[in-house]
Design a protein around this motif. Structure first.
Motif, PDB file in Angstrom:
ATOM      1  N   LYS A 166       3.810   7.432  -6.527  1.00  0.00           N
ATOM      2  CA  LYS A 166       3.076   8.529  -7.271  1.00  0.00           C
ATOM      3  C   LYS A 166       3.588   9.943  -7.036  1.00  0.00           C
ATOM      4  O   LYS A 166       3.245  11.031  -7.481  1.00  0.00           O
ATOM      5  CB  LYS A 166       1.477   8.702  -6.943  1.00  0.00           C
ATOM      6  CG  LYS A 166       1.038   7.486  -7.475  1.00  0.00           C
ATOM      7  CD  LYS A 166      -0.691   7.514  -6.703  1.00  0.00           C
ATOM      8  CE  LYS A 166      -1.613   6.185  -7.463  1.00  0.00           C
ATOM      9  NZ  LYS A 166      -1.144   4.894  -7.052  1.00  0.00           N
ATOM     10  N   PHE A 175       4.628   4.693   5.983  1.00  0.00           N
ATOM     11  CA  PHE A 175       4.972   5.751   4.622  1.00  0.00           C
ATOM     12  C   PHE A 175       5.685   6.957   5.080  1.00  0.00           C
ATOM     13  O   PHE A 175       6.438   7.410   4.308  1.00  0.00           O
ATOM     14  CB  PHE A 175       3.433   6.236   4.443  1.00  0.00           C
ATOM     15  CG  PHE A 175       3.204   7.337   3.360  1.00  0.00           C
ATOM     16  CD1 PHE A 175       3.459   7.225   1.858  1.00  0.00           C
ATOM     17  CD2 PHE A 175       3.101   8.741   3.628  1.00  0.00           C
ATOM     18  CE1 PHE A 175       3.565   8.096   1.082  1.00  0.00           C
ATOM     19  CE2 PHE A 175       3.060   9.766   2.854  1.00  0.00           C
ATOM     20  CZ  PHE A 175       3.355   9.582   1.405  1.00  0.00           C
ATOM     21  N   GLN A 202       0.888  -1.182  -0.008  1.00  0.00           N
ATOM     22  CA  GLN A 202      -0.060  -0.167  -0.011  1.00  0.00           C
ATOM     23  C   GLN A 202       0.925   1.146  -0.039  1.00  0.00           C
ATOM     24  O   GLN A 202       0.602   2.336  -0.784  1.00  0.00           O
ATOM     25  CB  GLN A 202      -0.854   0.139   1.294  1.00  0.00           C
ATOM     26  CG  GLN A 202      -2.016  -1.084   1.124  1.00  0.00           C
ATOM     27  CD  GLN A 202      -2.898  -0.992   2.502  1.00  0.00           C
ATOM     28  OE1 GLN A 202      -2.968   0.088   3.209  1.00  0.00           O
ATOM     29  NE2 GLN A 202      -3.068  -2.350   2.880  1.00  0.00           N
ATOM     30  N   VAL A 203       1.931   1.246   0.745  1.00  0.00           N
ATOM     31  CA  VAL A 203       2.700   2.433   0.924  1.00  0.00           C
ATOM     32  C   VAL A 203       3.622   2.532  -0.231  1.00  0.00           C
ATOM     33  O   VAL A 203       3.780   3.874  -0.934  1.00  0.00           O
ATOM     34  CB  VAL A 203       3.691   2.297   2.076  1.00  0.00           C
ATOM     35  CG1 VAL A 203       5.042   3.232   2.183  1.00  0.00           C
ATOM     36  CG2 VAL A 203       2.941   2.367   3.439  1.00  0.00           C
ATOM     37  N   ASP A 233       2.688   1.697  -3.341  1.00  0.00           N
ATOM     38  CA  ASP A 233       1.478   2.122  -4.264  1.00  0.00           C
ATOM     39  C   ASP A 233       1.406   3.761  -4.354  1.00  0.00           C
ATOM     40  O   ASP A 233       1.144   4.450  -5.206  1.00  0.00           O
ATOM     41  CB  ASP A 233       0.240   1.574  -4.209  1.00  0.00           C
ATOM     42  CG  ASP A 233      -0.451   1.429  -5.498  1.00  0.00           C
ATOM     43  OD1 ASP A 233      -0.002   1.412  -6.673  1.00  0.00           O
ATOM     44  OD2 ASP A 233      -1.774   1.417  -5.364  1.00  0.00           O
ATOM     45  N   LYS A 234       1.415   4.284  -3.074  1.00  0.00           N
ATOM     46  CA  LYS A 234       1.205   5.806  -2.690  1.00  0.00           C
ATOM     47  C   LYS A 234       2.484   6.524  -2.998  1.00  0.00           C
ATOM     48  O   LYS A 234       2.451   7.466  -3.534  1.00  0.00           O
ATOM     49  CB  LYS A 234       0.896   5.918  -1.175  1.00  0.00           C
ATOM     50  CG  LYS A 234       0.344   7.397  -0.810  1.00  0.00           C
ATOM     51  CD  LYS A 234       0.037   7.375   0.451  1.00  0.00           C
ATOM     52  CE  LYS A 234      -0.379   8.765   1.002  1.00  0.00           C
ATOM     53  NZ  LYS A 234      -0.732   8.842   2.443  1.00  0.00           N
ATOM     54  N   THR A 255       0.305   1.499   8.637  1.00  0.00           N
ATOM     55  CA  THR A 255       0.626   2.162   7.252  1.00  0.00           C
ATOM     56  C   THR A 255       1.117   3.799   7.080  1.00  0.00           C
ATOM     57  O   THR A 255       2.067   3.724   6.302  1.00  0.00           O
ATOM     58  CB  THR A 255      -0.714   1.820   6.264  1.00  0.00           C
ATOM     59  OG1 THR A 255      -1.259   0.490   6.553  1.00  0.00           O
ATOM     60  CG2 THR A 255      -0.270   2.225   4.838  1.00  0.00           C
ATOM     61  N   ASP A 256       0.453   4.359   7.794  1.00  0.00           N
ATOM     62  CA  ASP A 256       0.944   5.952   8.002  1.00  0.00           C
ATOM     63  C   ASP A 256       2.233   5.881   8.464  1.00  0.00           C
ATOM     64  O   ASP A 256       2.993   6.866   7.887  1.00  0.00           O
ATOM     65  CB  ASP A 256      -0.148   6.598   8.771  1.00  0.00           C
ATOM     66  CG  ASP A 256      -1.558   6.659   8.039  1.00  0.00           C
ATOM     67  OD1 ASP A 256      -1.731   6.477   6.958  1.00  0.00           O
ATOM     68  OD2 ASP A 256      -2.531   6.834   8.938  1.00  0.00           O
TER      69      ASP A 256
END
Length: 384
Positions: free
Chosen positions: A228, A335, A221-222, A224-225, A331-332
């Motif tokens: 970008k 990230f 998930q990280v 993928d973010k 997750t935060d």
């Protein structure tokens, strides 16, 4: 006068080969050493490489009552025939089966090393079963060695045992061959041959099993973010284990579709080291560990690490010295830590500069092995 006989056991032969690389041959200078695990080519390799006798006993990693009972009977038969002075087991299933079999056959010294605990991250009936098997292992053992202080505290605080527990050295049972885990010319050349280094893209590396409990869902998930926001990539090195602890379908989809994630499968030898050498930072968001060797290896290769606040990892990493510690399942936090590694070059380079020396000072392989040799000598003294 005959040598004291020691049986070293693991559930699967790859574990025996990995954990005891170079160790059994050294021990055999003083003791009669036998390697025991499930059958396989890795067990044959242990016999050839270490120059010791090996015995194959089929054991399943997962709970299988019928097969486990058959394995127990075979182990009882082996121990009755061999009459060892000590059985030393590593890994959960081999630990339980070998300690029970050694107790039944009255092996004088029954030693188990806990390289990690599964029950702390489980719930309900499964947690109770896992705690019961660990309790049984400890009950039958005469000596218990947790791989680190975190594992030791979990065993005591959860009432698994009240026996004396001894962590050897700073923890860890393998140690790190600092000469091997280095940026040798052959490693740098392998990195160049594979075309791994790309100075225009910040590179993270993960090495381990591709399973849920290693935090792979959060890592996907990280990435993928992050992909970008900045030029970034992730080397995902290891095997999927869909039958034991699969990652989510969403994570599978991200791995397949996001070009910033390079799944390369398992790597070994200098090829594995080439992936470490090509990275800027190691990331290891696991939920549970005993004492993660990949974090030690990454540090020896001069990488700062992002790890979760779990057993083993928190003992290896000193915050802002050789890496960063974050909460697991977050997750935060993952990230933000990964983004800061990308953006804060000065801080990252300071941590990278200290990483190798810190590993060498605590986990150099000869020192780790000496701690074990000294422990063996102490507990085997009455039988010398």
């Amino acid at each position: 006068m005959s040598k004291i006989k020691i049986i070293r056991s693991t559930t699967v032969p790859r574990s025996l080969s990995t954990f005891c690389n170079g160790l059994l041959s050294k021990l055999s200078e003083k003791y009669e050493v036998i390697g025991l695990s499930s059958p396989g080519v890795d067990l044959d390799e242990v016999a050839r490489r270490e120059g010791v006798r090996t015995i194959a006993v089929p054991m399943k990693r997962r709970i299988s009552l019928l097969q486990d009972f058959k394995s127990l009977l075979l182990l009882v038969k082996v121990f009755k025939k061999e009459r060892p002075t000590m059985v030393h087991s590593i890994t959960p299933k081999a630990g339980m089966l070998c300690m029970v079999a050694a107790w039944l056959t009255r092996v004088p010294i029954r030693l188990h090393t806990f390289t990690g605990l599964v029950f702390p991250t489980e719930t309900g009936l499964k947690r109770k079963i896992l705690m019961a098997t660990d309790w049984l292992t400890c009950f039958c053992a005469t000596h218990i060695v947790p791989e680190g202080e975190g594992v030791k505290n979990d065993l005591l605080s959860n009432g698994i045992t009240k026996k004396q527990l001894k962590v050897l050295g700073y923890g860890n049972i393998r140690g790190v061959d600092m000469e091997y885990y280095s940026r040798r010319d052959v490693v740098i050349n392998k990195m160049k041959d594979l075309g791994l280094r790309n100075n225009s893209v910040f590179t993270f590396a993960y090495v381990g099993r591709i399973v849920r409990d290693k935090g792979i869902n959060e890592l996907c998930q990280v990435m993928d973010k992050l992909s970008k926001l900045a030029p970034v990539r992730l080397f995902l090195v290891g095997n999927f284990e869909d039958d034991l602890n699969p990652i989510s379908e969403k994570s599978r989809e991200i791995i397949n579709k996001n070009s910033s994630i390079e799944y390369v499968g398992p790597k070994y030898g200098n090829e594995l080291l080439a992936y470490y050498a090509a990275a800027d930072c190691f990331v290891f968001p696991s939920y549970r560990e005993g004492f993660p060797n990949a974090v030690l290896e990454a540090g020896a290769m001069g990488l700062p690490s992002i790890v979760t606040d779990i057993n083993g990892s928190r003992e290896i990493i000193i915050p802002r010295e050789n890496g960063v510690i974050i909460p697991s399942h977050d997750t935060d936090a993952l990230f933000n830590a990964m983004l800061n590694m990308i953006r804060n070059k000065t801080e990252r380079e300071k941590m990278a500069a200290k990483a190798r020396d810190l590993i060498a000072s605590r986990y150099e392989q000869d020192y780790v092995h000496k701690c074990l040799y000294d422990f063996y000598e102490d507990i085997l003294k009455p039988f010398a």
